[in-house]
Design a protein around this motif. Structure first.
Motif, PDB file in Angstrom:
ATOM      1  N   ARG A   1      -9.939  76.718  32.950  1.00  0.00           N
ATOM      2  CA  ARG A   1     -11.114  77.571  32.758  1.00  0.00           C
ATOM      3  C   ARG A   1     -12.388  76.742  32.829  1.00  0.00           C
ATOM      4  O   ARG A   1     -12.428  75.600  32.380  1.00  0.00           O
ATOM      5  CB  ARG A   1     -11.027  78.268  31.403  1.00  0.00           C
ATOM      6  CG  ARG A   1      -9.911  79.293  31.309  1.00  0.00           C
ATOM      7  CD  ARG A   1      -9.692  79.700  29.860  1.00  0.00           C
ATOM      8  NE  ARG A   1     -10.898  80.225  29.266  1.00  0.00           N
ATOM      9  CZ  ARG A   1     -11.096  80.321  27.938  1.00  0.00           C
ATOM     10  NH1 ARG A   1     -10.174  79.891  27.095  1.00  0.00           N
ATOM     11  NH2 ARG A   1     -12.219  80.845  27.465  1.00  0.00           N
TER      12      ARG A   1
ATOM     13  N   ASN B   1     -17.023  77.088  32.991  1.00  0.00           N
ATOM     14  CA  ASN B   1     -18.258  77.856  32.868  1.00  0.00           C
ATOM     15  C   ASN B   1     -19.216  77.458  33.974  1.00  0.00           C
ATOM     16  O   ASN B   1     -19.545  76.263  34.116  1.00  0.00           O
ATOM     17  CB  ASN B   1     -18.931  77.603  31.519  1.00  0.00           C
ATOM     18  CG  ASN B   1     -18.395  78.486  30.411  1.00  0.00           C
ATOM     19  OD1 ASN B   1     -18.113  79.658  30.630  1.00  0.00           O
ATOM     20  ND2 ASN B   1     -18.273  77.932  29.216  1.00  0.00           N
ATOM     21  N   VAL B   2     -19.645  78.425  34.767  1.00  0.00           N
ATOM     22  CA  VAL B   2     -20.714  78.197  35.732  1.00  0.00           C
ATOM     23  C   VAL B   2     -22.030  78.385  34.993  1.00  0.00           C
ATOM     24  O   VAL B   2     -22.253  79.413  34.341  1.00  0.00           O
ATOM     25  CB  VAL B   2     -20.623  79.179  36.920  1.00  0.00           C
ATOM     26  CG1 VAL B   2     -21.718  78.882  37.937  1.00  0.00           C
ATOM     27  CG2 VAL B   2     -19.247  79.105  37.563  1.00  0.00           C
TER      28      VAL B   2
ATOM     29  N   VAL C   1     -21.259  81.822  33.143  1.00  0.00           N
ATOM     30  CA  VAL C   1     -20.370  82.759  33.821  1.00  0.00           C
ATOM     31  C   VAL C   1     -18.993  82.107  33.846  1.00  0.00           C
ATOM     32  O   VAL C   1     -18.795  81.088  34.507  1.00  0.00           O
ATOM     33  CB  VAL C   1     -20.855  83.082  35.243  1.00  0.00           C
ATOM     34  CG1 VAL C   1     -19.880  84.029  35.933  1.00  0.00           C
ATOM     35  CG2 VAL C   1     -22.259  83.675  35.207  1.00  0.00           C
ATOM     36  N   GLU C   2     -18.057  82.699  33.114  1.00  0.00           N
ATOM     37  CA  GLU C   2     -16.742  82.076  32.982  1.00  0.00           C
ATOM     38  C   GLU C   2     -15.880  82.358  34.208  1.00  0.00           C
ATOM     39  O   GLU C   2     -15.943  83.439  34.800  1.00  0.00           O
ATOM     40  CB  GLU C   2     -16.047  82.586  31.721  1.00  0.00           C
ATOM     41  CG  GLU C   2     -14.815  81.793  31.343  1.00  0.00           C
ATOM     42  CD  GLU C   2     -14.321  82.100  29.942  1.00  0.00           C
ATOM     43  OE1 GLU C   2     -13.092  82.106  29.752  1.00  0.00           O
ATOM     44  OE2 GLU C   2     -15.159  82.332  29.047  1.00  0.00           O
ATOM     45  N   GLY C   3     -15.082  81.358  34.564  1.00  0.00           N
ATOM     46  CA  GLY C   3     -14.183  81.515  35.696  1.00  0.00           C
ATOM     47  C   GLY C   3     -12.948  80.655  35.528  1.00  0.00           C
ATOM     48  O   GLY C   3     -12.767  79.978  34.511  1.00  0.00           O
TER      49      GLY C   3
ATOM     50  N   ILE D   1     -13.124  78.921  42.753  1.00  0.00           N
ATOM     51  CA  ILE D   1     -13.301  79.414  41.384  1.00  0.00           C
ATOM     52  C   ILE D   1     -13.466  80.920  41.433  1.00  0.00           C
ATOM     53  O   ILE D   1     -14.297  81.455  42.187  1.00  0.00           O
ATOM     54  CB  ILE D   1     -14.499  78.744  40.692  1.00  0.00           C
ATOM     55  CG1 ILE D   1     -14.225  77.253  40.504  1.00  0.00           C
ATOM     56  CG2 ILE D   1     -14.788  79.397  39.332  1.00  0.00           C
ATOM     57  CD1 ILE D   1     -15.391  76.455  39.959  1.00  0.00           C
ATOM     58  N   ASP D   2     -12.662  81.591  40.642  1.00  0.00           N
ATOM     59  CA  ASP D   2     -12.684  83.049  40.531  1.00  0.00           C
ATOM     60  C   ASP D   2     -13.525  83.417  39.314  1.00  0.00           C
ATOM     61  O   ASP D   2     -13.157  83.107  38.174  1.00  0.00           O
ATOM     62  CB  ASP D   2     -11.249  83.554  40.373  1.00  0.00           C
ATOM     63  CG  ASP D   2     -11.140  85.071  40.405  1.00  0.00           C
ATOM     64  OD1 ASP D   2     -12.173  85.753  40.257  1.00  0.00           O
ATOM     65  OD2 ASP D   2     -10.003  85.571  40.556  1.00  0.00           O
ATOM     66  N   ILE D   3     -14.679  84.056  39.529  1.00  0.00           N
ATOM     67  CA  ILE D   3     -15.540  84.476  38.419  1.00  0.00           C
ATOM     68  C   ILE D   3     -15.490  85.992  38.216  1.00  0.00           C
ATOM     69  O   ILE D   3     -16.299  86.559  37.479  1.00  0.00           O
ATOM     70  CB  ILE D   3     -17.002  84.026  38.625  1.00  0.00           C
ATOM     71  CG1 ILE D   3     -17.562  84.574  39.944  1.00  0.00           C
ATOM     72  CG2 ILE D   3     -17.109  82.508  38.561  1.00  0.00           C
ATOM     73  CD1 ILE D   3     -19.064  84.369  40.109  1.00  0.00           C
TER      74      ILE D   3
ATOM     75  N   ALA E   1     -21.513  88.278  43.074  1.00  0.00           N
ATOM     76  CA  ALA E   1     -21.683  86.943  42.484  1.00  0.00           C
ATOM     77  C   ALA E   1     -23.164  86.627  42.305  1.00  0.00           C
ATOM     78  O   ALA E   1     -23.580  86.090  41.264  1.00  0.00           O
ATOM     79  CB  ALA E   1     -21.015  85.885  43.358  1.00  0.00           C
TER      80      ALA E   1
ATOM     81  N   VAL F   1     -25.293  83.667  39.908  1.00  0.00           N
ATOM     82  CA  VAL F   1     -24.681  82.444  40.432  1.00  0.00           C
ATOM     83  C   VAL F   1     -25.267  82.130  41.806  1.00  0.00           C
ATOM     84  O   VAL F   1     -25.388  83.016  42.663  1.00  0.00           O
ATOM     85  CB  VAL F   1     -23.155  82.601  40.511  1.00  0.00           C
ATOM     86  CG1 VAL F   1     -22.524  81.369  41.148  1.00  0.00           C
ATOM     87  CG2 VAL F   1     -22.580  82.837  39.116  1.00  0.00           C
TER      88      VAL F   1
ATOM     89  N   ILE G   1     -21.089  73.283  37.027  1.00  0.00           N
ATOM     90  CA  ILE G   1     -19.921  73.928  36.425  1.00  0.00           C
ATOM     91  C   ILE G   1     -19.343  72.981  35.387  1.00  0.00           C
ATOM     92  O   ILE G   1     -19.077  71.811  35.679  1.00  0.00           O
ATOM     93  CB  ILE G   1     -18.858  74.240  37.496  1.00  0.00           C
ATOM     94  CG1 ILE G   1     -19.458  75.118  38.613  1.00  0.00           C
ATOM     95  CG2 ILE G   1     -17.633  74.905  36.880  1.00  0.00           C
ATOM     96  CD1 ILE G   1     -18.693  75.047  39.917  1.00  0.00           C
TER      97      ILE G   1
END
Length: 359
Positions: free
Chosen positions: A100, A102-103, A111-113, A139-141, A149, A154, A160
């Motif tokens: 996991r 954070n962007v 924005v967590e991914g 990365i999947d957000i 996105a 983002v 990140i």
């Protein structure tokens, strides 16, 4: 283990300070250093320098840690809303998948991914044996398109950070966190300055939180050029050799057995006079320590020792498990012994001692 020290560990490690974007953790360090220092200054890259003054002609001694942690940067967003990225600092792809993150957007929202790749179920047998390249990860957000996105805030260029809360383990002297590399060094600088606050030193002490160590020791270089130290120490994390699979010829170090005196690495051959001064003092005071030698890697001492006309330098590291990953583990006793060692070093340094070390 003092509660205020644990609070400091938590705040330093959980604050994000990716390479080149160290301001948030610099502000944390500033908060702790301001009551302890006679002066706070900065270099133009963003390194923080806390000064404890002595006589004008006293030797100038630099104690540096680095603020930055390894992380990633968004380089592209696919039409389907997935993020392509690159590493900031040294990453080993084995440790990255399914972690996991954070962007951190321009507005400082998180924005967590999660880091993803093709699932192993559809890979050929030979492909499953290979390490997945960062170029093949994403990365999947939770965005369903590039436009969505964008609506999350983002953009390419956003950094990140990995996610790992500060955790005291079942053995309370073992602590797990992201960014021990090198927030443990920042904590040591703060605690040393705290314990010396009311001491009259015969050297001027510069406690530094340097930027961009992970991409070339850059902040240490600019800070040292500003300070012009006579003697320099770098604090960083080191290799712990006490986990399964590591042979004694690869590493003898164990967490909890004292700071590591680095004999050499790819950036520095330790100054023998300074090294002997430190190890003799540790022996005298019965402070445990270990020796370390690394053919690869380096610390900020690799930059500080060439500042000005040269500054005899020594790297002292804290044995740490799983560095350059999402979660690292170290031992509280190593913090305490390292702080104790540095406090006594700076009490002993004066013009005569420094001259004897240099010449």
């Amino acid at each position: 283990m003092e509660s205020n020290v644990i609070k400091m560990f938590k705040e330093l490690t959980e604050t994000n300070g990716i390479v080149g974007h160290e301001k948030p953790v610099r502000e944390v360090m500033k908060k702790y250093l301001e009551p302890l220092a006679d002066e706070i200054t900065y270099d133009h890259l963003g390194s923080i320098i806390a000064v404890k003054k002595s006589a004008e002609d006293a030797p100038r001694v630099m104690l540096t840690s680095h603020l930055d942690e390894i992380g990633f940067m968004v380089t592209n967003i696919t039409d389907e809303g997935f993020l392509k990225f690159t590493g900031l600092g040294g990453w080993w792809e084995h440790v990255m998948l399914a972690q996991r993150v954070n962007v951190i957007t321009r507005s400082c929202d998180m924005v967590e991914g999660v880091i993803g790749s093709k699932p192993p179920h559809i890979l050929k047998a030979e492909e499953r044996k290979k390490v997945v390249s960062m170029n093949d990860m994403f990365i999947d957000i939770g965005a369903e398109s590039k436009e969505e996105a964008f609506s999350f805030g983002v953009r390419p260029g956003d950094v990140i950070a990995v996610i790992c809360p500060f955790t005291i383990m079942k053995n309370p002297k073992l602590m797990m966190a992201k960014a021990w590399d090198n927030r443990i060094g920042c904590a040591i600088v703060i605690e040393v300055m705290k314990r010396l606050k009311d001491e009259q030193l015969n050297c001027t002490l510069f406690g530094v939180g340097a930027v961009q160590e992970e991409v070339g020791l850059r902040g240490a270089k600019t800070a040292a050029n500003k300070i012009q130290p006579d003697i320099s120490f770098a604090i960083d994390v080191g290799i712990a050799g006490d986990t399964p699979g590591i042979s004694k010829t690869e590493s003898n170090a164990k967490i909890g057995k004292g700071p590591q005196i680095v004999l050499y690495d790819s950036s520095l051959v330790s100054h023998p006079g300074l090294r002997n001064f430190v190890t003799d003092l540790a022996d005298e005071l019965s402070i445990p320590f270990q020796f370390e030698a690394l053919p690869f890697g380096g610390t900020d001492a690799g930059a500080t020792h060439t500042a000005g006309s040269g500054a005899p330098s020594l790297a002292i590291t804290i044995a740490t498990r799983y560095i350059h990953s999402h979660a690292a583990v170290l031992h509280y006793d190593d913090f305490e012994n390292t702080v104790n060692l540095f406090v006594n070093i700076f009490k002993r340094l004066n013009k005569e001692t420094v001259q004897n070390i240099i010449f």
